[in-house]
Design a protein around this motif. Structure first.
Motif, PDB file in Angstrom:
ATOM      1  N   ALA A  19       5.740   2.163   8.427  1.00  0.00           N
ATOM      2  CA  ALA A  19       4.349   2.365   8.025  1.00  0.00           C
ATOM      3  C   ALA A  19       4.227   3.156   6.726  1.00  0.00           C
ATOM      4  N   PRO A  20       4.931   4.284   6.549  1.00  0.00           N
ATOM      5  CA  PRO A  20       4.803   5.000   5.263  1.00  0.00           C
ATOM      6  C   PRO A  20       5.269   4.170   4.074  1.00  0.00           C
ATOM      7  N   VAL A  21       6.300   3.369   4.276  1.00  0.00           N
ATOM      8  CA  VAL A  21       6.795   2.518   3.189  1.00  0.00           C
ATOM      9  C   VAL A  21       5.741   1.485   2.816  1.00  0.00           C
ATOM     10  N   ALA A  22       5.105   0.900   3.819  1.00  0.00           N
ATOM     11  CA  ALA A  22       4.063  -0.092   3.559  1.00  0.00           C
ATOM     12  C   ALA A  22       2.862   0.550   2.876  1.00  0.00           C
ATOM     13  N   LEU A  23       2.480   1.752   3.301  1.00  0.00           N
ATOM     14  CA  LEU A  23       1.366   2.452   2.660  1.00  0.00           C
ATOM     15  C   LEU A  23       1.683   2.786   1.205  1.00  0.00           C
ATOM     16  N   ALA A  24       2.888   3.250   0.940  1.00  0.00           N
ATOM     17  CA  ALA A  24       3.272   3.578  -0.435  1.00  0.00           C
ATOM     18  C   ALA A  24       3.274   2.329  -1.314  1.00  0.00           C
ATOM     19  N   GLY A  25       3.771   1.212  -0.768  1.00  0.00           N
ATOM     20  CA  GLY A  25       3.765  -0.033  -1.537  1.00  0.00           C
ATOM     21  C   GLY A  25       2.355  -0.513  -1.827  1.00  0.00           C
ATOM     22  N   GLY A  26       1.469  -0.394  -0.848  1.00  0.00           N
ATOM     23  CA  GLY A  26       0.072  -0.777  -1.057  1.00  0.00           C
ATOM     24  C   GLY A  26      -0.605   0.111  -2.082  1.00  0.00           C
ATOM     25  N   ALA A  27      -0.326   1.418  -2.023  1.00  0.00           N
ATOM     26  CA  ALA A  27      -0.907   2.340  -2.999  1.00  0.00           C
ATOM     27  C   ALA A  27      -0.399   2.036  -4.405  1.00  0.00           C
ATOM     28  N   ALA A  28       0.893   1.747  -4.545  1.00  0.00           N
ATOM     29  CA  ALA A  28       1.448   1.412  -5.861  1.00  0.00           C
ATOM     30  C   ALA A  28       0.824   0.137  -6.415  1.00  0.00           C
ATOM     31  N   ALA A  29       0.611  -0.844  -5.563  1.00  0.00           N
ATOM     32  CA  ALA A  29      -0.023  -2.090  -6.006  1.00  0.00           C
ATOM     33  C   ALA A  29      -1.464  -1.842  -6.443  1.00  0.00           C
ATOM     34  N   ALA A  30      -2.176  -0.990  -5.708  1.00  0.00           N
ATOM     35  CA  ALA A  30      -3.568  -0.685  -6.058  1.00  0.00           C
ATOM     36  C   ALA A  30      -3.645   0.043  -7.400  1.00  0.00           C
ATOM     37  N   VAL A  31      -2.735   0.995  -7.633  1.00  0.00           N
ATOM     38  CA  VAL A  31      -2.728   1.721  -8.904  1.00  0.00           C
ATOM     39  C   VAL A  31      -2.390   0.779 -10.053  1.00  0.00           C
ATOM     40  N   ALA A  32      -1.417  -0.109  -9.859  1.00  0.00           N
ATOM     41  CA  ALA A  32      -1.061  -1.067 -10.911  1.00  0.00           C
ATOM     42  C   ALA A  32      -2.230  -1.986 -11.235  1.00  0.00           C
ATOM     43  N   TRP A  33      -2.940  -2.444 -10.224  1.00  0.00           N
ATOM     44  CA  TRP A  33      -4.098  -3.299 -10.444  1.00  0.00           C
ATOM     45  C   TRP A  33      -5.185  -2.551 -11.196  1.00  0.00           C
ATOM     46  N   TRP A  34      -5.436  -1.289 -10.802  1.00  0.00           N
ATOM     47  CA  TRP A  34      -6.485  -0.496 -11.445  1.00  0.00           C
ATOM     48  C   TRP A  34      -6.139  -0.218 -12.910  1.00  0.00           C
ATOM     49  N   ARG A  35      -4.877   0.122 -13.205  1.00  0.00           N
ATOM     50  CA  ARG A  35      -4.480   0.414 -14.580  1.00  0.00           C
ATOM     51  C   ARG A  35      -4.571  -0.814 -15.469  1.00  0.00           C
ATOM     52  N   GLN A  36      -4.319  -1.980 -14.891  1.00  0.00           N
ATOM     53  CA  GLN A  36      -4.377  -3.207 -15.666  1.00  0.00           C
ATOM     54  C   GLN A  36      -5.816  -3.559 -16.031  1.00  0.00           C
TER      55      GLN A  36
END
Length: 156
Positions: A19-36
């Protein structure tokens, strides 16, 4: 008769650890999308924008500009105006059209250092720990990286 163990086995046992790994991956994807999707904020002056900050000093005390802004010379326009509510002076800096060597990071650093000089008389620096060298640990590496990045952009 079988009794149920208090610890789940098999696939359900791995789920809480993933679960923490999945949450971290989701957060990283959200930040990458927002920065783009956000606009390019590194181009100062592209649309007439500059940077403004409030200094807790009257404008008369800022008459000779602090050294970091004075060093930029005629490459930037600096405007002093009273801050709202009588809370010091707003210091606004905008690069002049065609000025070379003035990007957003340079301007931000100059404004931040000018504010520190005006308010405290010195530029605060992150120094070495007073007890000498610390052992190389993951937490120490993170602290070193944060300290280096804060010096560059002024934010963590």
């Amino acid at each position: 008769m079988r009794t149920r163990s208090s610890r789940p086995r098999g696939r359900r046992a791995r789920l809480p650890r993933l679960a923490p790994v999945a949450l971290a991956g989701g957060a990283a994807a959200a930040v990458a999308w927002w920065r783009q999707r956000r606009p390019n904020r590194d181009a100062v002056g592209a649309h007439g924008g500059g940077l403004v900050l409030t200094v807790d000093r009257p404008a008369a005390e800022l008459d000779p500009l602090p050294a970091p802004l004075a060093d930029l010379g005629d490459r930037v326009d600096v405007e002093l105006r009273p801050a709202p509510g009588g809370r010091g002076t707003e210091l606004a800096a905008t690069p002049r059209p065609g000025a070379s060597g003035v990007d957003r990071d340079t301007l931000r650093t100059a404004l931040r250092e000018a504010k520190q000089i005006a308010e405290t008389g010195e530029v605060l620096r992150l120094g070495d720990p007073p007890h000498g060298r610390r052992s190389r640990t993951p937490a120490g590496a993170v602290l070193d990286a944060v300290g280096a990045r804060a010096r560059e952009k002024g934010m963590l």
